[in-house]
Design an enzyme around this catalytic site. Structure first.
Site, mmCIF file in Angstrom:
data_model
loop_
_atom_site.group_PDB
_atom_site.id
_atom_site.type_symbol
_atom_site.label_atom_id
_atom_site.label_comp_id
_atom_site.label_asym_id
_atom_site.label_seq_id
_atom_site.Cartn_x
_atom_site.Cartn_y
_atom_site.Cartn_z
ATOM 1 N N ARG A 164 65.230 67.397 55.534
ATOM 2 C CA ARG A 164 64.689 66.277 56.317
ATOM 3 C C ARG A 164 64.613 66.642 57.790
ATOM 4 O O ARG A 164 65.509 67.268 58.338
ATOM 5 C CB ARG A 164 65.592 65.054 56.150
ATOM 6 N N ARG A 217 69.144 65.766 61.607
ATOM 7 C CA ARG A 217 70.303 64.912 61.859
ATOM 8 C C ARG A 217 71.575 65.741 61.738
ATOM 9 O O ARG A 217 71.687 66.577 60.854
ATOM 10 C CB ARG A 217 70.338 63.772 60.825
ATOM 11 N N ARG A 267 79.655 63.176 52.780
ATOM 12 C CA ARG A 267 79.028 61.848 52.642
ATOM 13 C C ARG A 267 78.956 61.434 51.176
ATOM 14 O O ARG A 267 79.153 60.266 50.841
ATOM 15 C CB ARG A 267 77.608 61.871 53.249
HETATM 16 P P1 AP5 Z 1 65.655 58.468 52.973
HETATM 17 O O1 AP5 Z 1 64.674 57.422 52.585
HETATM 18 O O2 AP5 Z 1 65.961 58.619 54.423
HETATM 19 O O3 AP5 Z 1 67.006 58.285 52.133
HETATM 20 P P2 AP5 Z 1 68.243 57.388 52.432
HETATM 21 O O4 AP5 Z 1 68.838 56.991 51.130
HETATM 22 O O5 AP5 Z 1 67.914 56.276 53.390
HETATM 23 O O6 AP5 Z 1 69.175 58.496 53.116
HETATM 24 P P3 AP5 Z 1 70.019 58.472 54.437
HETATM 25 O O7 AP5 Z 1 70.571 59.851 54.613
HETATM 26 O O8 AP5 Z 1 69.263 57.918 55.609
HETATM 27 O O9 AP5 Z 1 71.142 57.459 54.006
HETATM 28 P P4 AP5 Z 1 72.598 57.388 54.363
HETATM 29 O O10 AP5 Z 1 72.985 56.209 53.582
HETATM 30 O O11 AP5 Z 1 73.486 58.550 54.229
HETATM 31 O O12 AP5 Z 1 72.519 57.284 55.954
HETATM 32 P P5 AP5 Z 1 72.515 56.049 56.943
HETATM 33 O O13 AP5 Z 1 71.512 56.350 57.970
HETATM 34 O O14 AP5 Z 1 72.462 54.735 56.230
HETATM 35 O O15 AP5 Z 1 65.154 59.871 52.365
HETATM 36 C C1 AP5 Z 1 65.872 61.061 52.589
HETATM 37 C C2 AP5 Z 1 64.873 62.239 52.600
HETATM 38 O O16 AP5 Z 1 64.245 62.342 51.317
HETATM 39 C C3 AP5 Z 1 63.727 62.059 53.602
HETATM 40 O O17 AP5 Z 1 63.347 63.308 54.123
HETATM 41 C C4 AP5 Z 1 62.582 61.464 52.758
HETATM 42 O O18 AP5 Z 1 61.325 61.779 53.259
HETATM 43 C C5 AP5 Z 1 62.831 62.146 51.417
HETATM 44 N N1 AP5 Z 1 62.440 61.319 50.276
HETATM 45 C C6 AP5 Z 1 62.611 59.980 50.112
HETATM 46 N N2 AP5 Z 1 62.121 59.580 48.921
HETATM 47 C C7 AP5 Z 1 61.644 60.705 48.314
HETATM 48 C C8 AP5 Z 1 61.031 60.956 47.046
HETATM 49 N N3 AP5 Z 1 60.810 59.978 46.156
HETATM 50 N N4 AP5 Z 1 60.678 62.213 46.757
HETATM 51 C C9 AP5 Z 1 60.910 63.240 47.635
HETATM 52 N N5 AP5 Z 1 61.483 63.055 48.857
HETATM 53 C C10 AP5 Z 1 61.853 61.802 49.179
HETATM 54 O O19 AP5 Z 1 74.008 56.160 57.543
HETATM 55 C C11 AP5 Z 1 74.381 57.229 58.376
HETATM 56 C C12 AP5 Z 1 75.843 57.070 58.788
HETATM 57 O O20 AP5 Z 1 76.006 55.838 59.530
HETATM 58 C C13 AP5 Z 1 76.861 56.959 57.647
HETATM 59 O O21 AP5 Z 1 77.259 58.216 57.147
HETATM 60 C C14 AP5 Z 1 78.003 56.223 58.349
HETATM 61 O O22 AP5 Z 1 78.747 57.085 59.185
HETATM 62 C C15 AP5 Z 1 77.248 55.228 59.218
HETATM 63 N N6 AP5 Z 1 77.013 53.951 58.523
HETATM 64 C C16 AP5 Z 1 75.802 53.412 58.187
HETATM 65 N N7 AP5 Z 1 75.975 52.243 57.553
HETATM 66 C C17 AP5 Z 1 77.313 52.050 57.459
HETATM 67 C C18 AP5 Z 1 78.115 51.016 56.896
HETATM 68 N N8 AP5 Z 1 77.564 49.949 56.260
HETATM 69 N N9 AP5 Z 1 79.471 51.149 56.967
HETATM 70 C C19 AP5 Z 1 80.036 52.192 57.598
HETATM 71 N N10 AP5 Z 1 79.336 53.207 58.153
HETATM 72 C C20 AP5 Z 1 77.974 53.124 58.089
#
Ligand code: AP5
Length: 218
Positions: A127, A160, A171
């Site tokens: 990504r 990232r 994670r």
């Molecule tokens: P994407 O759509 O970005 O996937 P995602 O599930 O949203 O993945 P993230 O890494 O953003 O989620 P995350 O939950 O770890 O991170 P978050 O930002 O919430 O897709 C990923 C990739 O795959 C992209 O390149 C996309 O293009 C590709 N893709 C998508 N669909 C596809 C398909 N069908 N085929 C092929 N490719 C595809 O959290 C980050 C950090 O914030 C956490 O680790 C934590 O420290 C903190 N945080 C956030 N929320 C909380 C909470 N509620 N509590 C505590 N800490 C939190």
């Protein structure tokens, strides 16, 4: 329509949340995006959250609950929302449930998107994101232009900090211990839908809409 998207890092929650937000004209409330913006702006929340995020750990519940309740209390969420990345612990789920009951905003469904681990690692390590407008690219599935600049705004692309392989592994561990139990919480309330997240973005979106159809129609 009030939706919660669950699922491990990289299953496509953000991608599908964007499509749902557009289709149903509801705001996407993505805790990861909110935190990253706070880090970039150097706010107090951003400063507190950064070290947890960079290490692949969860930001403390208290901070997250306050942040999400404030956001959901805003006027644009009265007509519905799609939550991406929250709740991520049982405690967050219980707090959210109480808040939504008090606000008379019951959820329509909690959808867990599921993808095998090797594919998750593949997606996340490839990504890239535009530093200026946030546009998402993927070196395998949606490559950026040859000059490695954003197609939309010409901005610089970056990886990232938490998309390095060691942090992805952490994670995923955190997901299994802290977030998997949240699925049971919604299953007990008969709100849980499981959706296969492999296949193209469009195929996953079709799976998602099909899983939601009974909930939308009742
Ligand atoms: P994407 O759509 O970005 O996937 P995602 O599930 O949203 O993945 P993230 O890494 O953003 O989620 P995350 O939950 O770890 O991170 P978050 O930002 O919430 O897709 C990923 C990739 O795959 C992209 O390149 C996309 O293009 C590709 N893709 C998508 N669909 C596809 C398909 N069908 N085929 C092929 N490719 C595809 O959290 C980050 C950090 O914030 C956490 O680790 C934590 O420290 C903190 N945080 C956030 N929320 C909380 C909470 N509620 N509590 C505590 N800490 C939190």
């Amino acid at each position: 329509m009030r939706l919660i998207l669950l699922g491990a890092p990289g299953v496509g929650k953000g991608t599908q949340a964007n499509l749902l937000a557009r289709k149903f004209a509801i705001p996407k409330v993505a805790t990861g995006d909110i935190l990253r913006a706070a880090v970039q702006e150097g706010t107090e929340i951003g400063i507190r959250a950064k070290r947890y995020m960079d290490a692949g750990e969860l930001v403390p519940d208290k901070l997250m609950v306050e942040l999400v309740e404030d956001r959901l209390a805003q006027a644009d969420c009265r007509g519905g929302f799609v939550l991406d990345g929250f709740p991520r612990t049982l405690h967050q789920a219980q707090k959210l449930d109480k808040f939504l009951q008090q606000s008379q905003m019951p959820i329509t469904a909690a959808v867990s998107i599921e993808v095998e681990q090797a594919e998750i690692v593949r997606r996340l390590t490839h990504r890239r994101i535009c530093r200026h407008c946030g546009q998402d690219y993927n070196l395998i599935y949606n490559p950026p232009p040859e000059d490695n600049k954003c197609r939309i705004c010409g901005g610089e692309l970056y990886q990232r900090e938490d998309d390095k392989e060691e942090t992805i592994v952490r994670r995923l561990q955190v997901y299994r211990t802290e977030t998997e139990p949240v699925k049971k919480f919604y299953a007990k309330k008969s709100k849980l839908k499981i959706v296969r997240g492999s296949g193209s973005t469009e195929e996953v979106f079709e799976n998602l809409l099909a899983a939601l159809t009974p909930a939308i129609c009742t």
